[in-house]
Write an enzyme that holds these catalytic residues in place. Structure first.
Site, PDB file in Angstrom:
ATOM      1  N   GLY A   1      70.156  -7.591  47.745  1.00 47.46           N
ATOM      2  CA  GLY A   1      70.774  -6.292  47.448  1.00 47.46           C
ATOM      3  C   GLY A   1      69.799  -5.160  47.718  1.00 47.46           C
ATOM      4  O   GLY A   1      68.641  -5.383  48.094  1.00 47.46           O
TER       5      GLY A   1
ATOM      6  N   ASP B   1      65.311  -9.879  40.892  1.00 46.04           N
ATOM      7  CA  ASP B   1      66.607  -9.593  41.525  1.00 46.04           C
ATOM      8  C   ASP B   1      67.302  -8.446  40.793  1.00 46.04           C
ATOM      9  O   ASP B   1      66.989  -8.144  39.641  1.00 46.04           O
ATOM     10  CB  ASP B   1      67.490 -10.852  41.495  1.00 46.04           C
ATOM     11  CG  ASP B   1      68.658 -10.767  42.461  1.00 46.04           C
ATOM     12  OD1 ASP B   1      68.782  -9.769  43.190  1.00 46.04           O
ATOM     13  OD2 ASP B   1      69.460 -11.723  42.493  1.00 46.04           O
TER      14      ASP B   1
ATOM     15  N   ALA C   1      71.163  -6.393  39.757  1.00 46.46           N
ATOM     16  CA  ALA C   1      72.398  -6.776  39.059  1.00 46.46           C
ATOM     17  C   ALA C   1      73.438  -5.680  39.270  1.00 46.46           C
ATOM     18  O   ALA C   1      73.097  -4.532  39.575  1.00 46.46           O
ATOM     19  CB  ALA C   1      72.141  -6.967  37.568  1.00 46.46           C
TER      20      ALA C   1
ATOM     21  N   GLY D   1      76.881  -8.504  46.263  1.00 46.12           N
ATOM     22  CA  GLY D   1      76.474  -8.777  47.644  1.00 46.12           C
ATOM     23  C   GLY D   1      76.849 -10.184  48.094  1.00 46.12           C
ATOM     24  O   GLY D   1      76.382 -10.646  49.144  1.00 46.12           O
TER      25      GLY D   1
ATOM     26  N   GLU E   1      71.725 -17.060  44.109  1.00 46.81           N
ATOM     27  CA  GLU E   1      70.978 -16.317  43.080  1.00 46.81           C
ATOM     28  C   GLU E   1      70.902 -17.138  41.795  1.00 46.81           C
ATOM     29  O   GLU E   1      69.861 -17.207  41.138  1.00 46.81           O
ATOM     30  CB  GLU E   1      71.668 -14.971  42.817  1.00 46.81           C
ATOM     31  CG  GLU E   1      71.504 -14.000  43.986  1.00 46.81           C
ATOM     32  CD  GLU E   1      72.360 -12.758  43.888  1.00 46.81           C
ATOM     33  OE1 GLU E   1      73.330 -12.748  43.122  1.00 46.81           O
ATOM     34  OE2 GLU E   1      72.041 -11.791  44.599  1.00 46.81           O
TER      35      GLU E   1
HETATM   36  C1  5RP Z   1      73.972  -9.556  45.237  1.00 46.79           C
HETATM   37  C2  5RP Z   1      73.691  -9.106  43.861  1.00 46.79           C
HETATM   38  C3  5RP Z   1      72.903  -7.861  43.675  1.00 46.79           C
HETATM   39  O1  5RP Z   1      71.824  -8.117  42.856  1.00 46.79           O
HETATM   40  C4  5RP Z   1      73.771  -6.817  43.048  1.00 46.79           C
HETATM   41  O2  5RP Z   1      74.945  -6.669  43.857  1.00 46.79           O
HETATM   42  C5  5RP Z   1      73.057  -5.489  42.910  1.00 46.79           C
HETATM   43  O3  5RP Z   1      72.877  -4.919  44.165  1.00 46.79           O
HETATM   44  P1  5RP Z   1      72.173  -3.510  44.349  1.00 46.79           P
HETATM   45  O4  5RP Z   1      70.739  -3.680  43.998  1.00 46.79           O
HETATM   46  O5  5RP Z   1      72.392  -3.203  45.822  1.00 46.79           O
HETATM   47  O6  5RP Z   1      72.884  -2.520  43.469  1.00 46.79           O
HETATM   48  O7  5RP Z   1      74.059  -9.704  42.872  1.00 46.79           O
HETATM   49  O8  5RP Z   1      74.832 -10.667  45.248  1.00 46.79           O
END
Ligand code: 5RP
Length: 222
Positions: free
Chosen positions: A33, A85, A87, A101, A107
């Site tokens: 992400g 990561d 969220a 994503g 994940e």
């Molecule tokens: C991808 C995810 C990402 O961590 C989530 O979508 C957050 O994305 P971003 O940092 O672009 O807001 O779970 O599968």
């Protein structure tokens, strides 16, 4: 500070968090992400201080490699000290919704292996009750209609994410209108549906720390 600046600030705070622990043979788990991308770019500055990474998506693997960071197959790795990561939503118990994503299954696997899951997000992701963000569910393609009907029985409104195939060759149903008061029970209930690969609730294995980018600085919830 705009949202991008908050993401960069929180990525740098995560780097500061792990820096004292880095060792030359250490392998890190890296998420997917835009916030995880900020972290990957910051991590590149210290790439000689650890061995390499396991990525939760092909996209993150490519980004890591573009920085010259070695990417390992998880099956060749016995231990991940950290998983970093983003969220889509988080609550004060560090239960998360992830999968915006479409990388939720990998994940969840990488998070399961990691000793410490550090979640990085801007403050807009913190909510009282999970579920305003549609809950992603990865589904075996032939089970799409069956799983959809079962998700309706659980109170949700599943919507097929058109044009998306996950890194595992599956489809995503985004479930709207879930007011998730019991995230652990809901995570288990959805996983019980035949044809579900996994769902985007990270409650049975929540984050260990949530670093939140706010206009007043980075806040840490544990
Ligand atoms: C991808 C995810 C990402 O961590 C989530 O979508 C957050 O994305 P971003 O940092 O672009 O807001 O779970 O599968």
């Amino acid at each position: 500070m705009n949202q991008d600046e908050l993401k960069q600030a929180v990525a740098r705070a995560a780097l500061d968090h792990i820096l004292p622990h880095l060792e030359s043979d250490m392998i890190l788990g890296i998420g997917t992400g835009s916030t995880a991308n900020c972290f990957i770019d910051a991590l590149a500055e210290v790439k000689y201080r650890f061995d390499g990474a396991v990525a939760s998506s092909e996209a993150s693997a490519e980004r890591l490699k573009s920085h010259g960071i070695p990417v390992y197959d998880l099956n060749t790795v016995s231990e991940l000290r950290f998983y970093i990561d983003g969220a889509d939503e988080a609550n004060e118990h560090l239960h998360l919704i992830k999968g915006g994503g479409a990388a939720l299954t990998r994940e969840k696997i990488v998070a399961a292996v990691a000793k410490e899951f550090i979640c990085i997000a801007d403050e807009s992701k913190l909510v009282d009750v999970l579920g305003a963000f549609p809950l992603p569910v990865e589904v075996i393609p032939m089970a799409r209609s069956h799983v959809g009907r079962e998700l309706v029985k659980l109170g949700g409104d599943p919507v097929y994410r058109e044009g998306v195939v996950t890194d595992n060759g599956n489809i995503i149903l985004d479930v709207w209108n879930m007011n998730i008061l019991n995230p652990v029970e809901m995570e288990q209930a959805i996983n019980q549906i035949t044809g579900v690969v996994t769902n985007g609730l990270f409650a049975m294995r929540p984050a260990n720390a949530l670093l939140l980018g706010t206009v007043g600085g980075v806040k840490t919830l544990t």
